[in-house]
Design a protein around this motif. Structure first.
Motif, short mmCIF file in Angstrom:
data_model
loop_
_atom_site.label_atom_id
_atom_site.label_comp_id
_atom_site.label_asym_id
_atom_site.label_seq_id
_atom_site.Cartn_x
_atom_site.Cartn_y
_atom_site.Cartn_z
N ALA A 159 4.36 2.51 -5.07
CA ALA A 159 5.47 1.65 -4.98
C ALA A 159 5.24 1.35 -7.00
N TRP A 160 4.74 1.50 -7.74
CA TRP A 160 4.38 1.51 -8.12
C TRP A 160 5.60 2.07 -9.29
N LEU A 161 5.25 3.89 -9.35
CA LEU A 161 6.16 4.97 -9.70
C LEU A 161 7.02 4.37 -9.03
N LEU A 162 8.10 3.94 -8.29
CA LEU A 162 9.39 3.38 -7.05
C LEU A 162 9.72 2.20 -8.44
N LEU A 163 8.79 1.52 -8.87
CA LEU A 163 9.59 0.53 -9.46
C LEU A 163 9.34 0.89 -10.96
N ILE A 164 8.49 2.24 -11.65
CA ILE A 164 8.96 2.09 -12.80
C ILE A 164 10.08 3.08 -12.87
N ASN A 165 10.58 3.95 -11.66
CA ASN A 165 11.81 4.49 -11.39
C ASN A 165 13.03 3.50 -11.41
N SER A 186 1.07 -1.43 0.04
CA SER A 186 -0.45 -0.37 0.60
C SER A 186 0.93 1.38 0.16
N ILE A 187 0.77 2.78 -0.60
CA ILE A 187 1.27 3.58 -0.71
C ILE A 187 1.16 4.28 0.83
N ASN A 188 -0.28 3.80 1.70
CA ASN A 188 0.33 4.10 3.11
C ASN A 188 1.73 4.22 3.64
N ARG A 189 2.32 2.66 3.60
CA ARG A 189 3.34 2.22 4.13
C ARG A 189 4.48 3.20 3.85
N PRO A 190 5.37 3.57 4.98
CA PRO A 190 6.50 4.34 4.56
C PRO A 190 7.21 4.19 3.82
N VAL A 191 7.50 5.38 3.70
CA VAL A 191 8.44 5.09 2.31
C VAL A 191 9.45 4.03 2.12
N LYS A 192 10.52 3.81 2.82
CA LYS A 192 11.76 2.63 3.24
C LYS A 192 10.46 1.91 2.38
N GLU A 193 9.91 1.08 3.00
CA GLU A 193 9.24 0.09 2.73
C GLU A 193 8.92 -0.33 1.41
N ARG A 194 7.94 1.27 1.27
CA ARG A 194 7.83 0.88 -0.45
C ARG A 194 8.99 1.07 -1.70
N ILE A 195 9.74 1.58 -1.16
CA ILE A 195 11.57 1.06 -2.23
C ILE A 195 12.02 -0.24 -2.07
N ALA A 196 11.92 -0.43 -0.69
CA ALA A 196 12.08 -1.93 -0.59
C ALA A 196 11.70 -3.02 -1.59
N TRP A 197 9.83 -2.93 -1.49
CA TRP A 197 8.58 -3.66 -2.14
C TRP A 197 9.54 -3.35 -3.64
N ALA A 198 10.36 -2.29 -4.29
CA ALA A 198 10.23 -2.15 -5.02
C ALA A 198 11.72 -2.69 -5.74
N GLU A 199 12.72 -2.67 -5.12
CA GLU A 199 13.81 -2.76 -5.35
C GLU A 199 13.88 -4.63 -5.12
N GLY A 234 8.96 19.81 -0.47
CA GLY A 234 9.29 19.72 1.04
C GLY A 234 9.25 17.93 1.61
N ARG A 235 8.90 17.74 3.11
CA ARG A 235 8.74 16.91 2.83
C ARG A 235 7.92 16.87 3.19
N GLY A 236 7.51 14.36 2.46
CA GLY A 236 6.18 14.42 3.40
C GLY A 236 5.86 14.26 1.56
N LEU A 237 6.51 15.16 0.23
CA LEU A 237 6.00 14.64 -1.33
C LEU A 237 6.00 13.23 -1.53
N GLU A 238 7.27 12.50 -0.79
CA GLU A 238 7.15 11.26 -1.24
C GLU A 238 6.46 10.94 -0.87
N ASN A 239 5.43 11.02 0.32
CA ASN A 239 4.45 10.41 0.05
C ASN A 239 2.85 10.28 -0.99
N LYS A 240 3.71 10.75 -2.09
CA LYS A 240 2.80 10.86 -2.93
C LYS A 240 2.76 9.66 -4.27
N TYR A 241 4.16 9.30 -3.91
CA TYR A 241 4.26 7.95 -4.74
C TYR A 241 4.21 6.71 -4.22
#
Ligand code: SF4
Ligand code: SF4
Length: 172
Positions: A85-91, A7-20, A76-83
Motif C-alpha cells: 500500500a505504501w508504493l500505491l500511496l507514492i503513486n 498488509s500486502i496480503n489484503r486484496p489489491v482493491k483494499e490496498r488501493i482504497a487504503w492509499a486513496e 501477468g495477473r498476480g504481479l499487482e500483489n507485489k505492490y
C-alpha cells in the motif's frame, strides 16, 4: 478516522482504497513535507531519464511489438500483489490515478490500455528484461539503462522510508 496500516496480503482493491484514503484524508500532509516534495521531484526526473533511455535503446519498440503484434506481455495477473500500500500511496502522491477494475482477465491489475498505469513501479517491474530484449540490444546500451534504473530505485527507496516516517508522525 486515521487509516491503520494495511498488509500486502489484503486484496489489491483494499490496498488501493487504503492509499486513496491516506491521500485524501491527510490534507496534503505528505506533499507539504519538504523531503517528500524534493524526492518526488527527483524521482520524476529519474523516471523521465530512464524512460528516454528505454526509447533510445529500442526497448520501448520491442515491447510495443511484443504486446500489440505478438500477443505477449510480461505484465501477468498476480504481479499487482507485489505492490504494498505504501508504493500505491507514492503513486497517488505522484498524481497517478489508480484503477478501480482489472482491464484484462489474465493481465496485471495495473495494466492499462497503453501499458502500465503506474509511475512508481516495483523493482521486479523496473528490472525485468526478457530474452528478446537481451538478445536484440547491445549489452553496453542495457548497462546504461540499468544505471538509470538504479537511480530510480534508490530514490524510490528513500521516498518509501520518508513516507512511512511522516505517516508514523501522523498516527502519533
Ligand atoms: S519485456 Fe519482453 S515479454 Fe515483456 S513486453 Fe517487453 S518484449 Fe514482451
Ligand atoms: S509493469 Fe505495471 S502493469 Fe506490468 S506487471 Fe508491473 S505493475 Fe503490472
Amino acid at each position: 478516522m486515521l487509516p491503520q496500516p494495511i498488509s500486502i496480503n489484503r486484496p489489491v482493491k483494499e490496498r488501493i482504497a487504503w492509499a486513496e484514503s491516506c491521500f485524501q484524508g491527510s490534507g496534503n500532509l505528505f506533499l507539504k513535507d519538504e523531503k517528500i516534495a524534493g524526492l518526488l521531484a527527483e524521482f520524476k526526473s529519474a523516471v523521465k531519464a530512464s524512460r528516454q533511455e528505454m526509447n533510445k535503446t529500442g526497448v520501448v519498440t520491442l515491447c510495443r511489438e511484443c504486446d500489440q503484434e505478438e500477443g505477449g506481455s510480461c505484465c501477468g495477473r498476480g504481479l499487482e500483489n507485489k505492490y504494498d500500500a505504501w508504493l500505491l500511496l507514492i503513486n497517488r502522491l505522484l498524481g497517478v490515478e489508480l484503477p478501480g477494475e482489472r482491464r484484462q482477465a489474465d493481465g496485471c491489475f495495473f495494466l492499462g490500455e497503453k501499458g502500465c498505469v503506474l509511475m512508481a513501479r516495483h523493482v521486479i517491474c523496473i528490472n525485468y528484461m526478457c530474452k528478446k530484449i537481451t538478445k536484440n540490444i547491445q549489452p553496453s546500451a542495457l548497462n546504461a539503462l540499468r544505471e538509470m534504473e538504479g537511480a530510480e530505485i534508490n530514490c524510490l527507496f528513500m521516498l518509501n522510508e520518508q513516507v512511512k516516517r511522516v505517516f508514523r508522525k501522523w498516527m502519533s
